[in-house]
Design an enzyme around this catalytic site. Structure first.
Site, PDB file in Angstrom:
ATOM      1  N   ARG A 193       0.832  -1.199   0.000  1.00 36.65           N
ATOM      2  CA  ARG A 193       0.000   0.000   0.000  1.00 36.65           C
ATOM      3  C   ARG A 193       0.873   1.258   0.000  1.00 36.65           C
ATOM      4  O   ARG A 193       2.069   1.209   0.289  1.00 36.65           O
ATOM      5  CB  ARG A 193      -0.908   0.016   1.242  1.00 36.65           C
ATOM      6  CG  ARG A 193      -2.017  -1.004   1.225  1.00 36.65           C
ATOM      7  CD  ARG A 193      -2.754  -1.045   2.552  1.00 36.65           C
ATOM      8  NE  ARG A 193      -1.953  -1.623   3.617  1.00 36.65           N
ATOM      9  CZ  ARG A 193      -2.355  -1.773   4.878  1.00 36.65           C
ATOM     10  NH1 ARG A 193      -3.561  -1.357   5.224  1.00 36.65           N
ATOM     11  NH2 ARG A 193      -1.567  -2.322   5.781  1.00 36.65           N
ATOM     12  N   LYS A 230       1.650   2.058   7.380  1.00 35.71           N
ATOM     13  CA  LYS A 230       1.973   1.272   8.565  1.00 35.71           C
ATOM     14  C   LYS A 230       2.929   2.021   9.476  1.00 35.71           C
ATOM     15  O   LYS A 230       3.641   2.934   9.075  1.00 35.71           O
ATOM     16  CB  LYS A 230       2.589  -0.071   8.153  1.00 35.71           C
ATOM     17  CG  LYS A 230       1.598  -1.023   7.513  1.00 35.71           C
ATOM     18  CD  LYS A 230       0.398  -1.308   8.400  1.00 35.71           C
ATOM     19  CE  LYS A 230       0.763  -2.111   9.637  1.00 35.71           C
ATOM     20  NZ  LYS A 230      -0.426  -2.320  10.527  1.00 35.71           N
ATOM     21  N   TYR A 287      -1.105   4.679  10.668  1.00 39.37           N
ATOM     22  CA  TYR A 287      -1.493   3.701  11.685  1.00 39.37           C
ATOM     23  C   TYR A 287      -0.296   3.511  12.609  1.00 39.37           C
ATOM     24  O   TYR A 287       0.826   3.280  12.148  1.00 39.37           O
ATOM     25  CB  TYR A 287      -1.854   2.360  11.042  1.00 39.37           C
ATOM     26  CG  TYR A 287      -3.167   2.361  10.289  1.00 39.37           C
ATOM     27  CD1 TYR A 287      -4.378   2.576  10.945  1.00 39.37           C
ATOM     28  CD2 TYR A 287      -3.198   2.152   8.917  1.00 39.37           C
ATOM     29  CE1 TYR A 287      -5.570   2.580  10.258  1.00 39.37           C
ATOM     30  CE2 TYR A 287      -4.400   2.150   8.207  1.00 39.37           C
ATOM     31  CZ  TYR A 287      -5.582   2.366   8.881  1.00 39.37           C
ATOM     32  OH  TYR A 287      -6.766   2.378   8.209  1.00 39.37           O
ATOM     33  N   HIS A 322      -0.813   1.835  16.190  1.00 39.20           N
ATOM     34  CA  HIS A 322      -1.068   0.631  17.004  1.00 39.20           C
ATOM     35  C   HIS A 322      -0.067   0.506  18.152  1.00 39.20           C
ATOM     36  O   HIS A 322       0.557  -0.533  18.351  1.00 39.20           O
ATOM     37  CB  HIS A 322      -1.031  -0.617  16.116  1.00 39.20           C
ATOM     38  CG  HIS A 322      -2.105  -0.651  15.070  1.00 39.20           C
ATOM     39  ND1 HIS A 322      -3.443  -0.779  15.362  1.00 39.20           N
ATOM     40  CD2 HIS A 322      -2.038  -0.556  13.706  1.00 39.20           C
ATOM     41  CE1 HIS A 322      -4.160  -0.771  14.251  1.00 39.20           C
ATOM     42  NE2 HIS A 322      -3.337  -0.623  13.239  1.00 39.20           N
ATOM     43  N   GLU A 364      -5.893   4.983  13.734  1.00 39.58           N
ATOM     44  CA  GLU A 364      -6.836   4.065  14.381  1.00 39.58           C
ATOM     45  C   GLU A 364      -7.500   4.648  15.622  1.00 39.58           C
ATOM     46  O   GLU A 364      -8.458   4.060  16.135  1.00 39.58           O
ATOM     47  CB  GLU A 364      -6.159   2.731  14.720  1.00 39.58           C
ATOM     48  CG  GLU A 364      -5.192   2.764  15.886  1.00 39.58           C
ATOM     49  CD  GLU A 364      -3.793   3.232  15.532  1.00 39.58           C
ATOM     50  OE1 GLU A 364      -2.915   3.228  16.418  1.00 39.58           O
ATOM     51  OE2 GLU A 364      -3.563   3.599  14.356  1.00 39.58           O
ATOM     52  N   ASP A 411      -2.954  -6.487  15.154  1.00 37.42           N
ATOM     53  CA  ASP A 411      -2.311  -5.182  15.275  1.00 37.42           C
ATOM     54  C   ASP A 411      -2.403  -4.625  16.691  1.00 37.42           C
ATOM     55  O   ASP A 411      -1.550  -3.838  17.107  1.00 37.42           O
ATOM     56  CB  ASP A 411      -2.951  -4.177  14.307  1.00 37.42           C
ATOM     57  CG  ASP A 411      -2.402  -4.297  12.893  1.00 37.42           C
ATOM     58  OD1 ASP A 411      -1.200  -4.574  12.761  1.00 37.42           O
ATOM     59  OD2 ASP A 411      -3.165  -4.137  11.932  1.00 37.42           O
TER      60      ASP A 411
END
Length: 374
Positions: free
Chosen positions: A15, A78, A97, A99, A121, A273
């Site tokens: 991605r 990520k 993101y 996490h 998130e 995650d």
């Protein structure tokens, strides 16, 4: 503002954080966008499309990250991995993101380097919805029955069960723990594959919604320890789709319970995650996605949507772009003051942790978000 878009480096992560449409929107607002060479290739977006939209292509990740201080905000998909830590610096806004509840080392790096980290998130609407997690939860939910069905094949170490069965033979039993976005999408795909689907959740409203959505073809059960145990022991496939925003996922399927499951059963943990909702979960990669526990197969890839990057990249940009533009136009402070939902995405700033659930998960005291914004 100068916005940098580096190429993702996580295992089999194809991605990219923005599409040419997003670049065009940012440049139309007067911002400069630099994209690392080849960042979009995995999502079938060549450099030329970014250039046509107004971006400048740079040759190295250092230029995309602005390690010399030349980039104000970095957009990623990520969380940064160890090889990227040295590129983070004080004064940088990182929108991706994160996490952090399942990643104390990254949390400590963000704090030590005084990065302003805004996590997709934990951006949260007044309704409780998570608008930037939603599209990837949709994708992961849709993928879970597909990868689980493949892992059920005997040649992959599974029970050798066909999801839809055939005339006179029982369908595969799929148990989904969590009836949120990913769980509902997993139920939809598993049902379409012909499986016998059971959805568990503590939220009765979600179960009522699934009753009408699936015309009572999905079994909805109020979740409890006993209900989980009974359903998991009968299952051919278990999909973990539990989410507590920002916090570590609760461990709902124990090692002992797995030891009593059918040999060759499959467990897919979408919650990996956030640490996973199975006791034996540990993150895997697309290169080596599964491992065995008591004769059952665990699939715990931490970036599942990366397997379908074209779909995922466009879905992600659709959701993140309004927030990205706001951050670029106003800067992170004013953008967060103007939008409480975006403010809830702030996880770190100037060496402070600003998200209480993350602090509880990693054992680091968090400061008040309102104090930081003031």
């Amino acid at each position: 503002m100068k916005v940098g878009v580096p190429k993702e480096v996580k295992n089999h992560e194809y991605r990219v954080a923005i599409t040419p449409v997003g670049v065009h929107e940012l440049t139309a607002h007067g911002h400069d966008v630099v994209v690392e060479h080849g960042a979009g290739i995995g999502s079938s977006i060549p450099d030329e499309e970014y250039v046509a939209a107004g971006a400048r292509i740079v040759a190295t990740p250092e230029e995309a990250w602005g390690t010399d201080g030349g980039v104000d905000m970095v957009l990623k998909v990520k969380e940064p991995v160890a090889e990227e830590y040295h590129r983070m610096r004080e004064g940088l806004t990182l929108f991706t993101y994160l996490h952090l509840a399942a990643d104390k080392p990254l949390t400590e790096e963000l704090l030590a380097r005084k990065v302003t980290g805004i996590a997709y998130e934990t951006v949260q609407l007044p309704s409780g919805g998570l608008p930037l997690l939603y599209p990837m939860s949709e994708v992961a939910g849709c993928l879970a029955p597909q990868v689980g069905a493949y892992s059920l094949l005997k040649a992959q170490g599974g029970r050798g069960v066909l999801m839809g069965g055939v005339g006179g033979v029982a369908n595969a039993k799929v148990v989904i723990i969590g009836a949120g976005v990913s769980g509902q999408n997993a139920a939809n795909i598993a049902l379409g594959m012909g499986a016998d689907v059971t959805l568990l959740d503590t939220d009765l409203d979600k179960l009522r919604m699934s009753f009408w959505r699936y015309n009572n073809r999905v079994h909805g059960l109020a979740s409890s320890r006993l209900a989980i145990e009974q359903q998991v022991m009968e299952a051919d496939m278990v999909i973990g789709a539990v989410l507590i925003p920002g916090a570590a996922a609760p461990k709902l399927v124990t090692n002992d319970l797995v030891s009593r499951m059918k040999p060759g059963s499959v467990l897919v943990d979408i919650a990996v995650d956030q640490g996973g909702c199975f006791e034996d979960t540990h993150a895997t990669t697309h290169a080596d996605p599964t491992y065995q526990v008591h004769g059952s197969t665990f699939y715990c890839v931490a970036n599942m949507p990366g397997a379908v990057p074209n779909t995922s990249t466009y879905a992600l940009t659709n959701a993140t772009l309004p927030y990205t533009v706001a951050l670029a136009d106003r800067g992170w402070v004013e953008a967060c003051r103007a939008d409480r939902s975006l403010a809830l995405g702030l996880n770190t700033h100037a060496g402070d942790l600003t998200n209480a659930p993350v602090g509880e998960a990693v054992g680091i005291e968090a400061v008040s978000l309102d104090d930081v914004l003031a």
